[in-house]
Motif scaffolding. Structure first.
Motif, PDB file in Angstrom:
ATOM      1  N   LEU A  48       0.843  -1.191   0.000  1.00  0.00           N
ATOM      2  CA  LEU A  48       0.000   0.000   0.000  1.00  0.00           C
ATOM      3  C   LEU A  48       0.879   1.242   0.000  1.00  0.00           C
ATOM      4  O   LEU A  48       1.957   1.250   0.594  1.00  0.00           O
ATOM      5  N   GLU A  49       0.423   2.289  -0.660  1.00  0.00           N
ATOM      6  CA  GLU A  49       1.249   3.484  -0.815  1.00  0.00           C
ATOM      7  C   GLU A  49       1.732   4.073   0.508  1.00  0.00           C
ATOM      8  O   GLU A  49       2.923   4.372   0.636  1.00  0.00           O
ATOM      9  N   LEU A  91       4.480   1.892   1.795  1.00  0.00           N
ATOM     10  CA  LEU A  91       5.665   2.012   0.950  1.00  0.00           C
ATOM     11  C   LEU A  91       6.402   3.320   1.237  1.00  0.00           C
ATOM     12  O   LEU A  91       7.624   3.341   1.336  1.00  0.00           O
ATOM     13  N   ARG A  92       5.662   4.409   1.387  1.00  0.00           N
ATOM     14  CA  ARG A  92       6.304   5.693   1.701  1.00  0.00           C
ATOM     15  C   ARG A  92       7.075   5.624   3.022  1.00  0.00           C
ATOM     16  O   ARG A  92       8.178   6.140   3.130  1.00  0.00           O
TER      17      ARG A  92
END
Length: 64
Positions: free
Chosen positions: A31-32, A35-36
């Protein structure tokens, strides 16, 4: 135009990118937001051991 053969051994940044990619693979972020956060953590760890990457020594990611 002739380009010389590519050699990651002659480019010290390649070992740093390999280190970051390895950390991101281990994070298994799908999921973004996750990941960030994994990217942010990998940059923090990398900033602690850039000398190790530049000298080709193994960075453990341990604080210090």
């Amino acid at each position: 135009m002739h380009l010389p053969p590519y050699s990651p051994d002659l480019n010290p940044i390649e070992s740093c990118w390999a280190f970051v990619k390895n950390l991101l693979r281990k994070a298994r972020a799908r999921l973004e937001p996750v990941l960030r956060e994994a990217i942010r953590r990998s940059w923090l760890i990398l900033s602690r051991c850039t000398a190790g990457c530049a000298t080709k020594t193994r960075c453990t990611g341990a604080p210090g």
